[in-house]
Design a protein around this motif. Structure first.
Motif, PDB file in Angstrom:
ATOM      1  N   CYS A 120       0.823  -1.213   0.000  1.00 53.06           N
ATOM      2  CA  CYS A 120       0.000   0.000   0.000  1.00 53.06           C
ATOM      3  C   CYS A 120       0.857   1.263   0.000  1.00 53.06           C
ATOM      4  CB  CYS A 120      -0.955   0.006   1.193  1.00 53.06           C
ATOM      5  SG  CYS A 120      -2.432  -1.003   0.916  1.00 53.06           S
ATOM      6  N   GLU A 121       1.978   1.228   0.690  1.00 54.10           N
ATOM      7  CA  GLU A 121       2.878   2.387   0.658  1.00 54.10           C
ATOM      8  C   GLU A 121       3.404   2.624  -0.750  1.00 54.10           C
ATOM      9  OE1 GLU A 121       5.690   1.409   3.709  1.00 54.10           O
ATOM     10  OE2 GLU A 121       4.407   2.246   5.287  1.00 54.10           O
ATOM     11  N   ARG A 122       3.752   1.549  -1.442  1.00 51.25           N
ATOM     12  CA  ARG A 122       4.200   1.697  -2.830  1.00 51.25           C
ATOM     13  C   ARG A 122       3.077   2.272  -3.695  1.00 51.25           C
ATOM     14  NH1 ARG A 122       6.569  -3.263  -1.592  1.00 51.25           N
ATOM     15  NH2 ARG A 122       4.926  -4.420  -2.658  1.00 51.25           N
ATOM     16  N   MET A 123       1.867   1.785  -3.501  1.00 48.50           N
ATOM     17  CA  MET A 123       0.740   2.246  -4.305  1.00 48.50           C
ATOM     18  C   MET A 123       0.394   3.697  -3.981  1.00 48.50           C
ATOM     19  SD  MET A 123      -1.135   1.368  -6.815  1.00 48.50           S
ATOM     20  CE  MET A 123      -0.232  -0.165  -6.905  1.00 48.50           C
ATOM     21  N   ALA A 124       0.438   4.066  -2.744  1.00 48.59           N
ATOM     22  CA  ALA A 124       0.102   5.439  -2.344  1.00 48.59           C
ATOM     23  C   ALA A 124       1.123   6.435  -2.872  1.00 48.59           C
ATOM     24  CB  ALA A 124       0.039   5.536  -0.817  1.00 48.59           C
ATOM     25  N   GLY A 125       2.369   5.991  -3.020  1.00 52.05           N
ATOM     26  CA  GLY A 125       3.418   6.889  -3.470  1.00 52.05           C
ATOM     27  C   GLY A 125       3.738   6.798  -4.942  1.00 52.05           C
ATOM     28  N   ALA A 126       3.041   5.938  -5.669  1.00 52.69           N
ATOM     29  CA  ALA A 126       3.328   5.754  -7.094  1.00 52.69           C
ATOM     30  C   ALA A 126       3.090   7.052  -7.863  1.00 52.69           C
ATOM     31  CB  ALA A 126       2.491   4.629  -7.682  1.00 52.69           C
ATOM     32  N   SER A 127       4.123   7.531  -8.557  1.00 52.47           N
ATOM     33  CA  SER A 127       4.033   8.816  -9.249  1.00 52.47           C
ATOM     34  C   SER A 127       3.294   8.718 -10.581  1.00 52.47           C
ATOM     35  CB  SER A 127       5.435   9.377  -9.472  1.00 52.47           C
ATOM     36  OG  SER A 127       6.181   8.477 -10.257  1.00 52.47           O
ATOM     37  N   THR A 128       3.056   7.512 -11.051  1.00 49.56           N
ATOM     38  CA  THR A 128       2.379   7.368 -12.356  1.00 49.56           C
ATOM     39  C   THR A 128       0.862   7.367 -12.217  1.00 49.56           C
ATOM     40  OG1 THR A 128       2.483   4.953 -12.177  1.00 49.56           O
ATOM     41  CG2 THR A 128       4.287   6.047 -13.346  1.00 49.56           C
ATOM     42  N   LEU A 129       0.363   7.468 -10.995  1.00 54.69           N
ATOM     43  CA  LEU A 129      -1.069   7.439 -10.796  1.00 54.69           C
ATOM     44  C   LEU A 129      -1.669   8.809 -11.110  1.00 54.69           C
ATOM     45  CD1 LEU A 129      -1.134   5.467  -7.452  1.00 54.69           C
ATOM     46  CD2 LEU A 129      -1.496   4.618  -9.734  1.00 54.69           C
ATOM     47  N   PRO A 130      -2.921   8.842 -11.593  1.00 51.66           N
ATOM     48  CA  PRO A 130      -3.557  10.131 -11.863  1.00 51.66           C
ATOM     49  C   PRO A 130      -3.741  10.905 -10.564  1.00 51.66           C
ATOM     50  CG  PRO A 130      -5.101   8.311 -12.209  1.00 51.66           C
ATOM     51  CD  PRO A 130      -3.767   7.707 -11.893  1.00 51.66           C
ATOM     52  N   GLN A 131      -3.635  12.197 -10.664  1.00 48.63           N
ATOM     53  CA  GLN A 131      -3.834  13.070  -9.496  1.00 48.63           C
ATOM     54  C   GLN A 131      -5.320  13.347  -9.339  1.00 48.63           C
ATOM     55  OE1 GLN A 131      -1.193  14.115  -7.489  1.00 48.63           O
ATOM     56  NE2 GLN A 131      -0.110  12.634  -8.739  1.00 48.63           N
TER      57      GLN A 131
END
Length: 117
Positions: A105-116
């Motif tokens: 979840c930490e990786r997913m929360a910090g993923a920079s490729t996710l839409p803002q």
């Protein structure tokens, strides 16, 4: 239908596994073990962890950008639950599951490729 990113799928899987571990652990192991396993703070934390994991998985499956927030909260609650489980006997598997979910979840929360959002 757009396929789910493999990293997100791993996180969904970890969340659902942790949901199962915490809900099952609370309802089967802790209720049967009694004593400190039934302390309100510990039991509530396990149930909150299970629900937060389910919610994080749900948001990722929905494909909404808000999953970053639920994943961040999920990681925090999972770490607290792991620490609580570490303080009790026979809870090592649950603690390990919570930490794997928190890491994902930490990786997913910090993923920079996710839409803002």
């Amino acid at each position: 239908m757009k396929p789910i990113d493999p990293e997100m799928q791993r996180c969904i899987d970890e969340c659902l596994n942790c949901y199962q571990s915490c809900l099952g652990g609370a309802s089967r192991h802790c209720l049967e073990a009694g004593g400190p396993h039934l302390e309100p703070e510990h039991l509530r934390l396990m149930l909150a962890c299970a629900e937060m994991c389910r919610t994080a998985a749900h948001f990722m499956l929905l494909g909404v950008p808000h999953h970053r927030h639920t994943c961040a909260d999920c990681a925090s609650i999972c770490r607290q639950c792991a620490d609580s489980c570490d303080s009790l006997s026979d809870m090592d598997d649950c603690a390990a599951m919570c930490r794997r979910c928190a890491d994902a979840c930490e990786r997913m929360a910090g993923a920079s490729t996710l839409p803002q959002d």
